[in-house]
Design a protein around this motif. Structure first.
Motif, PDB file in Angstrom:
ATOM      1  N   GLU A   6      35.603  42.885  19.856  1.00  0.00           N
ATOM      2  CA  GLU A   6      36.230  43.891  19.811  1.00  0.00           C
ATOM      3  C   GLU A   6      36.024  43.965  21.908  1.00  0.00           C
ATOM      4  O   GLU A   6      35.715  43.401  22.581  1.00  0.00           O
ATOM      5  N   ILE A   7      37.336  44.736  22.471  1.00  0.00           N
ATOM      6  CA  ILE A   7      37.097  44.705  23.271  1.00  0.00           C
ATOM      7  C   ILE A   7      36.278  46.544  23.718  1.00  0.00           C
ATOM      8  O   ILE A   7      36.003  47.349  22.972  1.00  0.00           O
ATOM      9  N   GLU A   8      35.591  46.270  24.885  1.00  0.00           N
ATOM     10  CA  GLU A   8      34.535  47.512  24.966  1.00  0.00           C
ATOM     11  C   GLU A   8      35.013  48.500  26.724  1.00  0.00           C
ATOM     12  O   GLU A   8      35.406  47.605  26.785  1.00  0.00           O
ATOM     13  N   ALA A   9      35.244  49.283  25.876  1.00  0.00           N
ATOM     14  CA  ALA A   9      35.036  50.531  27.896  1.00  0.00           C
ATOM     15  C   ALA A   9      33.966  50.269  28.059  1.00  0.00           C
ATOM     16  O   ALA A   9      33.205  51.231  27.632  1.00  0.00           O
ATOM     17  N   THR A  10      33.518  49.796  29.232  1.00  0.00           N
ATOM     18  CA  THR A  10      32.386  50.701  30.474  1.00  0.00           C
ATOM     19  C   THR A  10      33.152  51.592  31.301  1.00  0.00           C
ATOM     20  O   THR A  10      33.631  51.182  32.288  1.00  0.00           O
ATOM     21  N   ALA A  11      32.591  52.558  31.152  1.00  0.00           N
ATOM     22  CA  ALA A  11      32.389  53.460  32.635  1.00  0.00           C
ATOM     23  C   ALA A  11      32.212  52.970  34.031  1.00  0.00           C
ATOM     24  O   ALA A  11      30.983  53.337  33.298  1.00  0.00           O
ATOM     25  N   LEU A  12      32.438  52.914  35.031  1.00  0.00           N
ATOM     26  CA  LEU A  12      32.122  52.586  36.147  1.00  0.00           C
ATOM     27  C   LEU A  12      32.663  53.159  37.299  1.00  0.00           C
ATOM     28  O   LEU A  12      33.664  53.805  37.207  1.00  0.00           O
ATOM     29  N   SER A  13      31.472  54.559  37.675  1.00  0.00           N
ATOM     30  CA  SER A  13      31.936  55.335  38.590  1.00  0.00           C
ATOM     31  C   SER A  13      32.580  54.292  39.923  1.00  0.00           C
ATOM     32  O   SER A  13      31.553  53.643  40.241  1.00  0.00           O
ATOM     33  N   ILE A  14      33.522  54.931  40.589  1.00  0.00           N
ATOM     34  CA  ILE A  14      33.576  54.514  42.116  1.00  0.00           C
ATOM     35  C   ILE A  14      32.747  55.748  42.998  1.00  0.00           C
ATOM     36  O   ILE A  14      33.319  56.708  42.671  1.00  0.00           O
ATOM     37  N   LEU A  15      32.193  54.904  43.911  1.00  0.00           N
ATOM     38  CA  LEU A  15      31.283  56.288  45.031  1.00  0.00           C
ATOM     39  C   LEU A  15      31.665  56.081  46.209  1.00  0.00           C
ATOM     40  O   LEU A  15      32.456  55.098  46.641  1.00  0.00           O
ATOM     41  N   PRO A  16      31.742  57.290  46.748  1.00  0.00           N
ATOM     42  CA  PRO A  16      32.181  57.722  47.918  1.00  0.00           C
ATOM     43  C   PRO A  16      31.632  56.541  48.939  1.00  0.00           C
ATOM     44  O   PRO A  16      30.599  56.258  48.928  1.00  0.00           O
ATOM     45  N   GLY A  17      32.039  55.420  49.715  1.00  0.00           N
ATOM     46  CA  GLY A  17      31.673  54.743  51.033  1.00  0.00           C
ATOM     47  C   GLY A  17      31.433  53.325  50.507  1.00  0.00           C
ATOM     48  O   GLY A  17      31.020  52.503  51.546  1.00  0.00           O
ATOM     49  N   MET A  18      32.555  52.948  49.335  1.00  0.00           N
ATOM     50  CA  MET A  18      31.520  51.944  48.388  1.00  0.00           C
ATOM     51  C   MET A  18      32.973  50.630  49.138  1.00  0.00           C
ATOM     52  O   MET A  18      34.214  51.075  49.951  1.00  0.00           O
ATOM     53  N   ASP A  19      32.579  49.974  49.865  1.00  0.00           N
ATOM     54  CA  ASP A  19      32.836  49.213  50.827  1.00  0.00           C
ATOM     55  C   ASP A  19      33.798  48.110  49.198  1.00  0.00           C
ATOM     56  O   ASP A  19      33.277  47.981  48.242  1.00  0.00           O
ATOM     57  N   VAL A  20      34.783  47.158  49.839  1.00  0.00           N
ATOM     58  CA  VAL A  20      35.442  45.986  48.994  1.00  0.00           C
ATOM     59  C   VAL A  20      34.349  45.160  48.111  1.00  0.00           C
ATOM     60  O   VAL A  20      34.182  44.992  47.480  1.00  0.00           O
ATOM     61  N   ASP A  21      33.326  44.668  49.231  1.00  0.00           N
ATOM     62  CA  ASP A  21      32.923  43.525  48.467  1.00  0.00           C
ATOM     63  C   ASP A  21      31.761  44.139  47.679  1.00  0.00           C
ATOM     64  O   ASP A  21      31.683  43.808  46.652  1.00  0.00           O
ATOM     65  N   ASP A  22      31.316  45.508  47.648  1.00  0.00           N
ATOM     66  CA  ASP A  22      30.694  45.778  46.713  1.00  0.00           C
ATOM     67  C   ASP A  22      30.912  46.351  45.576  1.00  0.00           C
ATOM     68  O   ASP A  22      30.931  46.127  44.469  1.00  0.00           O
ATOM     69  N   LEU A  23      32.686  46.329  45.659  1.00  0.00           N
ATOM     70  CA  LEU A  23      33.232  46.870  44.065  1.00  0.00           C
ATOM     71  C   LEU A  23      33.563  45.226  43.303  1.00  0.00           C
ATOM     72  O   LEU A  23      33.649  45.092  41.972  1.00  0.00           O
ATOM     73  N   LEU A  24      34.276  44.451  44.565  1.00  0.00           N
ATOM     74  CA  LEU A  24      34.155  43.034  43.995  1.00  0.00           C
ATOM     75  C   LEU A  24      32.736  42.164  43.092  1.00  0.00           C
ATOM     76  O   LEU A  24      32.921  41.777  41.988  1.00  0.00           O
ATOM     77  N   THR A  25      31.528  42.931  44.026  1.00  0.00           N
ATOM     78  CA  THR A  25      30.182  42.084  43.116  1.00  0.00           C
ATOM     79  C   THR A  25      29.759  43.098  41.934  1.00  0.00           C
ATOM     80  O   THR A  25      28.617  42.102  41.771  1.00  0.00           O
ATOM     81  N   GLY A  26      30.288  44.408  42.069  1.00  0.00           N
ATOM     82  CA  GLY A  26      29.846  44.886  41.153  1.00  0.00           C
ATOM     83  C   GLY A  26      30.358  44.564  39.935  1.00  0.00           C
ATOM     84  O   GLY A  26      30.540  43.714  39.743  1.00  0.00           O
ATOM     85  N   GLY A  27      30.274  45.833  39.016  1.00  0.00           N
ATOM     86  CA  GLY A  27      30.479  46.204  37.543  1.00  0.00           C
ATOM     87  C   GLY A  27      32.521  45.535  37.414  1.00  0.00           C
ATOM     88  O   GLY A  27      32.348  45.213  35.866  1.00  0.00           O
ATOM     89  N   TRP A  28      32.876  46.037  38.197  1.00  0.00           N
ATOM     90  CA  TRP A  28      34.267  46.071  37.981  1.00  0.00           C
ATOM     91  C   TRP A  28      35.036  44.810  37.457  1.00  0.00           C
ATOM     92  O   TRP A  28      36.009  44.295  36.361  1.00  0.00           O
ATOM     93  N   PHE A  29      34.501  43.786  38.210  1.00  0.00           N
ATOM     94  CA  PHE A  29      34.455  42.366  38.627  1.00  0.00           C
ATOM     95  C   PHE A  29      34.355  41.203  38.654  1.00  0.00           C
ATOM     96  O   PHE A  29      34.967  39.895  38.401  1.00  0.00           O
ATOM     97  N   GLY A  30      32.714  41.992  38.728  1.00  0.00           N
ATOM     98  CA  GLY A  30      31.316  40.637  38.427  1.00  0.00           C
ATOM     99  C   GLY A  30      31.304  39.304  39.183  1.00  0.00           C
ATOM    100  O   GLY A  30      31.075  38.644  38.563  1.00  0.00           O
ATOM    101  N   LEU A  31      31.598  39.352  39.632  1.00  0.00           N
ATOM    102  CA  LEU A  31      31.840  38.099  41.108  1.00  0.00           C
ATOM    103  C   LEU A  31      30.129  38.016  41.903  1.00  0.00           C
ATOM    104  O   LEU A  31      29.378  39.207  42.061  1.00  0.00           O
ATOM    105  N   GLY A  32      29.690  37.260  42.108  1.00  0.00           N
ATOM    106  CA  GLY A  32      28.544  37.142  42.564  1.00  0.00           C
ATOM    107  C   GLY A  32      28.550  37.141  44.231  1.00  0.00           C
ATOM    108  O   GLY A  32      27.283  38.057  44.449  1.00  0.00           O
ATOM    109  N   THR A  33      29.650  36.972  44.258  1.00  0.00           N
ATOM    110  CA  THR A  33      29.427  36.972  45.910  1.00  0.00           C
ATOM    111  C   THR A  33      31.132  36.932  46.622  1.00  0.00           C
ATOM    112  O   THR A  33      31.673  36.416  45.795  1.00  0.00           O
TER     113      THR A  33
END
Length: 201
Positions: free
Chosen positions: A77-104
């Motif tokens: 099943e497709i699961e939806a997870t709410a993940l808030s974008i916080l002010p000041g987060m840079d692109v690396d934080d987003l890419l390596t966070g829960g949104w895109f799941g990259l380690g680096t």
């Protein structure tokens, strides 16, 4: 806009729901950063449901507006997870966070160098915890070479907390090595900062 204009020619008064798939397609990076804010300004009464694979398109989202959809292999099943974008987060934080799941976000060669240095650093820490001898000479030489190569390659490497956290995560994966003891995250980060010549006062 043509469809919305059937009810009203004034877009600020238009109402409805618009589905946009892959919002980032064909947009310049500057436009990607501004698109969400501009859509809000131009269509204040329209609800947009948007998909994207580009972290720049997450700019302008309110804290409760971002969801990640993933297939659960167990339930299929497709699961939806709410993940808030916080002010000041840079692109690396987003890419390596829960949104895109990259380690680096480093290239593979650099990532391999970081992994190798992390494992050696952890092994050195484990030997210190056990009270054993120091690393063999060839491993100490390798650590010094890796540290210098990374300093030359990446100016300001591990200067931000986000980068230090990424390094710590990479290093924790190295704990799977059979002869390495687990150490505290603060010790890990301090050891990695020292390895890169960025030991804080």
């Amino acid at each position: 806009m043509k469809h919305l204009a059937i009810d009203t020619p004034v877009m600020s008064e238009a109402e409805g729901t618009v589905l946009l798939d892959e919002l980032e397609l064909h947009l310049h990076p500057l436009w990607k950063k501004r698109i969400v804010t501009k859509l809000r300004e131009l269509f204040p009464r329209v609800r947009f449901v948007i998909t994207t694979h580009d972290p720049l398109c997450l700019r302008g989202l309110a804290p409760d507006e971002s969801y990640v959809f993933r297939l659960n292999p167990a339930s299929e099943e497709i699961e939806a997870t709410a993940l808030s974008i916080l002010p000041g987060m840079d692109v690396d934080d987003l890419l390596t966070g829960g949104w895109f799941g990259l380690g680096t976000t480093y290239d593979e060669e650099t990532e391999d160098m970081i992994n190798e240095l992390s494992v050696l650093s952890l092994r050195e820490d484990a030997l210190k915890v056990r009270g054993d001898a120091i690393l063999p000479e060839h491993e100490r030489v390798q650590m010094e070479k890796l540290s210098q190569d990374l300093r030359d390659r990446l100016r300001g490497f591990a200067a931000s907390e986000g980068e230090r956290q990424t390094l710590a995560d990479v290093a924790r994966r190295g704990l799977a090595a059979p002869d390495v003891l687990e150490v505290e995250a603060e010790t890990l980060q301090a050891r990695l900062r020292q390895a890169f010549g960025r030991l804080e006062e």
